[in-house]
Each structure stands twice: as C-alpha cells, then as structure tokens.
Design an enzyme around this catalytic site. Structure first.
Site, PDB file in Angstrom:
ATOM      1  CB  THR B 140      -0.961   0.000   1.208  1.00 39.17           C
ATOM      2  OG1 THR B 140      -0.214  -0.198   2.391  1.00 39.17           O
ATOM      3  CG2 THR B 140      -2.014  -1.081   1.061  1.00 39.17           C
ATOM      4  CE  LYS B 166      -0.091  -3.359   3.837  1.00 38.70           C
ATOM      5  NZ  LYS B 166       0.909  -2.335   4.103  1.00 38.70           N
ATOM      6  CB  THR B 177      -0.157  -3.057   9.323  1.00 40.30           C
ATOM      7  OG1 THR B 177      -0.601  -4.070  10.203  1.00 40.30           O
ATOM      8  CG2 THR B 177      -0.677  -1.740   9.775  1.00 40.30           C
ATOM      9  CD  GLU B 262       2.664   4.693  10.586  1.00 42.34           C
ATOM     10  OE1 GLU B 262       1.994   4.961   9.591  1.00 42.34           O
ATOM     11  OE2 GLU B 262       2.197   4.412  11.695  1.00 42.34           O
ATOM     12  CG  ASN B 385       0.323   7.682  11.623  1.00 42.59           C
ATOM     13  OD1 ASN B 385      -0.420   6.916  11.047  1.00 42.59           O
ATOM     14  ND2 ASN B 385       1.593   7.441  11.843  1.00 42.59           N
ATOM     15  CB  THR B 390      -6.440  16.212   5.961  1.00 43.54           C
ATOM     16  OG1 THR B 390      -5.016  16.288   5.920  1.00 43.54           O
ATOM     17  CG2 THR B 390      -6.894  15.723   7.302  1.00 43.54           C
TER      18      THR B 390
END
Lengths: 390, 390
Positions: B140, B166, B177, B262, B385, B390
């Site tokens: 992803t 992944k 995840t 991340e 995160n 947005t």
C-alpha cells in the site's frame, strides 16, 4: 485563596535549577498530620519514593520537595536523599521519621545535596500561609501552576481541601513527572483517609495518560491537620461527602496535568460505557488513550474511527464488534460496529478543532463504566522529547 | 530470482487504488499446498482473517490478495470478501474452501467488490513464475518491496524458501498493515510446518513493533508445494535446519518492515539478556520498544539511558536495579544501575546517527534472552498519521 489551618508553606531557590527558578519547597505542619500516600509502580524507584513510602503512615511534621533533579540512578542517591530529611530534622529538632520527601527532575545526574541542605535555613525563614511559592517551587517544565481549592460542609463543619500538583512534563524532568500534594484541615481518621485517597486516585491520577510511560518518582500524598471544627469523618459518617470532594479536587488536578502534557493541544476525555466490568472498561479506555494512531488522528482533527475500533479490539477484552457505538463530541460516529448513517466527516473535523474532546464508546455488554483522560500526540511532543538535552 | 516449483504469481490493477497502481494479487498452486498460518490477535477481525483462519489448514490451491481496502467495519464486508473467493473458485472450477484471502488498506470504506471480481480473468491470464508483480500488488504505502529468498540443503535435497511481505505502513492503509506470505517447495508434513511457523513468527513478526498498535487484518501464511527432492522434513528429521532457514527469512522480512515503518529513520535492535524467563525478557524488550520517550530519544540521537531504565522498571517484571547493565552501540552506558564510568555522551550521540542501533540490556538475573526490533518515533510519524486522510 483558602487557608488550611495548621500548615505553612515555603518555596525558595537553592541552586539546583538554572535561571534562579525556585527549586526547594517545604510544607510544615504545626502538629503532626494524619497522612497517606500512593506511589509509582515503577520497579526503578527513586530514593525519595522509598523513604516516603516507609514513613507516610506515621504522623507527618514536614514535607520537603526538591525540583530540577530526581536524585535517582546515581551513586549515593539514597544517602543524599536521606541526608536532606536528616538535615531538616536537625534544624527542626524533630524525628526524621516524621519527614517525607519528593524529588523531581532529570535522572542519572548527581544532586548538589549541599546546596539543598544549605538552603534549609532560608526555607524555614520563608514559611507562610500562602502556598504560591511552594506551588511554583515544585514545578519543572510545567507551563502553569496547578492548584485546586475546595470548601465544603461535612459532619457539621466547614472543611477545606487544597491540592497542588506538578505536571506530566516528562521532558526536562525526563521521567520524574507527577507529584501531587493534598492538604485538608478535616478531622478524619487514618483508615478513612487511606481509603478515600486510594479511591480518588483511581478515577483521577490513575485514569490519565500522556504517553503511557511511568515515572520513577511519582507520588500523591494526602495530609490532614484535623483543625477544622467538623465531627470526625469516618467510614460510617461523612465518608461519601469527603470522598466526593476529594475526587473533585483530584480530577481537576489530573485534567490540568493532561492539559499541560508535553506538546499537547487537546484534552481528550474517553468514556467507556456498559462494559462487563470496571476492569474491562478501564483496560479498553487505557488502550485507546495510549494508541499513537488514535492520538495523532485527534491532533490532525481526523475523526478516524477505524483506529478507535482497532484499539478497542486489541485491548485484550472480549468484545462484540456488532454492538459497539461510538460518539465524538456527542455526534454518532459508529452504530453497531459500522459507520453511523448520519456521520459527517466534514462537520466533525471542525468540531475536533476544539481544545476539549469527548469520545464515548458504548460496548452494550454490561453495566460498568469509566472515564479516562489523555492528550493528543503532536509534532511538539516529538520535538520536545527528541531534543531537550541537546 | 529463485523459483518455488509448483506455484505461479500474478499482480494487476483492478480499479481500487488511485494512480492505477497494482492492487490485486494471486498465488496459484499446481497441486494443493500444505499450508499453515498465524493471525492478528485483534478482536476486531477483518472478514479476510475470519475466512482464511477457517480454511488455512486445508490443502490450499490459491491465495488472492486485495490491497487499497481492508474490507472491514462496513455493512456487508463478510459477504463481499466471501464473494471474491467464491468467484475465483468458479473461474478455477475448484472448491472454495481451498482458497485463502487477505485484504489490506483503509478500513470502514466499502470495497468496490465488482471491480475485484471483474479483474480475476486478467489476473489468471498474467500468471507466471516471476513474483515481482505479486510483491508489488500487495503493498500500500510501502516505500519498497519486501522479499527474501533462501536456498539450502536439508534431508538430502535443495529446498527453496521465498518470503514476500507488505509492511507496517499503518498509514494510508490505516491499520491494515502486515501481510506476509512464505512459499517453499520443501517436502514437509503438516504438523512440522505448523510448529515451524509458530516458532519462527515468535522471534520475528511477534518481536517487532512500530507503535504498539495491532491491525485488524494481519496474517502470516506459509505454503509448501512439496515439489523439492528432499526426504520429507519431520519433527524428527531436518526440523532444526528448516526452522533455522525459516527464521532467517522471517527475521529479514521483519527488519525490512521496521525499516519501512512510518516516518522511521532508524532500526533499533533491543537485546534483553539474562532474564529469569523468556517471557520476562520479551515483556521488558517490548516495553522499551514501545516507550514514546525512548523512541523519541533515539530519533534525537540522545543516549538518554534514564528513559530506558524507567521503561525497564515499568514493564511489570521484578528486577534488581543494582544489577542492570546497558550498552548502546557496544559502548557501556550503565553498569550496576549507574552511569558507566567511561560513558561519553558526545561520542555516543555521534554513533546514534547510524541507521541501525543496537541496545543491549543485561539483567544479570537468569539465563533467558530475547531480541526485539523497533523504530524511532519521528516528526514524520506524527505528520503522516495526523494528516494522511486530509
């Protein structure tokens, strides 16, 4: 400003903090106070915790607080901490076992203990009814002083409760974070005082989290001078009224600690309703409160309920996904485990800009409920904690 | 590129992801594979987890993976997931119970299931020995593909192991995840395969953490085509060699997942030595790995050992503070609970700029040891995160 009959306060600069900020505080009781306390569960305990835990069930004459240095994980830390209460005992000509002690600040750095001992005479000269200097001297990186006052009639007498806290900065003080002192003039017996503090702490200081870390130096102490004119509060008479008042003071202080959490921009109240037990409710609330994904979403004003569902699911408590309802700011977000029909992301995003957020999780599987408070996880949290010593 | 005899791969774009990125993957076995799996412990489970958990102990003919949508917490999610394997079963003219399924991506958003079903014919047309398209299609927000290959002789035959993962993006995919698929051509019995996967997962995928959150869609599946020429691996013969090879593949993939966490800038290896039990060692390692204060300190290249001591102390395991030694990058930092004599903050700060950090905690209280991997907590973690939707 309320006065607690029978206790005087002082706060001075003795040479620990930079910028000559107050760093040594004293509360001195006219007569020994009936006292109780709860302490950090961290297995690495500061000497101040070890000493105070041993003595707090004695009648207490004095509390001495050092801020700017946690006095832990350094060679001779126990001897240093002990020499402070020993020195104060000599000045006051009282037994050392009637003195309790806290320390907050950086850990692993040698405390300049002579400076503390040399500061004691000046500290004693500055004693007064006014607690402002005391409240200032116990802070480290707190953005504001944290004080709560309450006056109430119980058992035919007006009693006063004064709470003073040092917040969950966890930043320049490293890990030596939450210190709370509560003073009351209520006549109350020791057993009742013990029980009331335990109960009040459970729904306040044990129901908050900034980042899930636990300090080596935390303590909450409650002292009663017994100088109010009430009929003695016991488990049979006046207990619920006293507990209610004490909870009030503790919850208000706990919320202030969260609001002053490092980098925090929001106070998030998490209510878990209709769980099978209190323990279940609290475990779920705590897991949601500590989830970095939930906390960053709130920072970003993102009503990302999937993260909340996932945190509920990993709390280790059997749940029925199909029964879960979630409301944010009073607006339905999830109904029966699915996005609510009238969920409006744009509207909620705007409301999430508020400084106080209410998140309600209804499990529909029992009668137990709990409230928990947390802050959002922000860019400033990372900035403060990654660079403060550099 | 190694080939696993008896399995073919495909990966195509079927219309879920933006930018026409590959989002549908298939692994098809010539003959039913002996299979096993471990699954997320989250109580909120995606339908793909429910379905695959039920079927994984059957001989498996096909694995179909959807990425870009986790297909969970949406009305009709189970029916949607089921219709995918049903549709594939019809195309292949095989029993549905021999097909397993994963989904990863955003949660709470309806999956365009018709697009998936319409993509199946093209998927089948693209089958080949090459796994590159498959590895790409299951990602992803992964920054890179995660593949490990290993060839080894066991029980008189060369066997191949291929692992494809992944990563713990946890960002655009929200919470869906970690997915890991391992293929081997080794001849091995089902009981042995089950035991090997459980053991290998414990020291790899169960020994990593980006932020302590647990997804609703995680799974690790292991398939064996049995087409290598080795004598069958059993618990009595060849087990340790196979387990060693499998652990190797799993640990390498686990480290890649952390490196691609991340916002992560560092891979932190935490070794807890000489604990009383394996469970104790792991609990302490995990508490240190998930501490926001420890993780931000590493981000800031700050050898702030006080935070490590405090995390050890709050893990809930009895410890003896005075026995603890801590090394960072092989340099003594703490000895017997105190700052090491030759601790040099400036030197260590420089070494902490490395991308791989080694943190060793010696408890000196038993014989059990463990390794755990985590990432640092960075400004980018919060940025990603708090704002990704947005």
């Amino acid at each position: 400003m309320i006065k607690i009959k029978g206790v005087k306060f002082a706060g001075i600069y003795c040479g620990i903090k930079k910028n000559e900020k107050k760093d040594l505080a004293l509360a001195l009781f006219d007569k020994p106070a009936i006292s109780t306390g709860v302490f950090t569960k961290n297995r690495v305990k500061a000497p101040s915790v070890v000493i105070t835990k041993k003595r707090i069930n004695n009648p207490i004459k004095a509390l001495i607080v050092v801020s700017g240095n946690a006095c832990v994980c350094v060679k001779g830390d126990y001897e240093d901490a002990k020499s402070i209460t020993n020195s104060l005992a000599n000045y006051l000509n009282i037994e050392e076992k009637s003195i309790v002690h806290s320390a907050t600040g950086v850990i692993g750095v040698k405390l300049p203990v002579e400076k503390v001992k040399n500061g004691i005479p000046e500290l004693l000269k500055n004693l007064k009814d006014d607690y402002e200097d005391f409240a200032e001297a116990i802070t480290t990186t707190d953005a504001f002083k944290k004080v709560e006052e309450l006056t109430i009639s119980i058992n035919d007498g007006r009693i006063n409760i004064l709470g003073i806290a040092k917040g969950a900065g966890m930043i320049a003080p490293d890990l030596a974070t939450m210190l709370v002192y509560i003073f009351t003039d209520a006549k109350i017996d020791k057993t009742t005082l013990d029980k009331a503090l335990k109960e009040a702490v459970e729904c306040s200081f044990n129901s908050i989290s900034v980042d899930g870390d636990t300090s080596t130096n935390d303590m909450v102490l409650l002292f009663s001078t017994g100088m109010a004119k009430n009929k003695e509060i016991t488990l049979k008479e006046g207990y619920n009224a006293f507990l209610g008042a004490l909870k009030n003071v503790c919850i208000s202080l706990a919320k202030k600690i969260i609001k002053d959490g490092e980098g925090a921009t929001k106070l998030i109240e998490i209510i878990v309703k209709n769980a099978k037990s209190q323990r279940d409710a609290k475990k779920i609330a705590k897991t949601v409160a500590n989830s970095p994904l939930v906390k960053t979403a709130f920072f970003g004003c993102d009503p990302n309920w999937g993260r909340i569902m996932a945190a509920i699911g990993r709390a280790g408590i059997p749940i029925n996904k199909e029964k879960i309802d979630i409301d944010i700011q009073g607006k339905p977000v999830v109904r029966k485990g699915l996005e609510a029909n009238n969920f409006n992301e744009a509207t909620l995003k705007k409301e999430l800009a508020d400084e106080e957020i209410k998140l309600e999780i209804d499990l529909h599987s029992g009668n137990a409920s709990t409230k928990f408070y947390t802050s959002d996880l922000t860019l400033d949290y990372v900035k403060l904690n990654s660079s403060y010593r550099t």
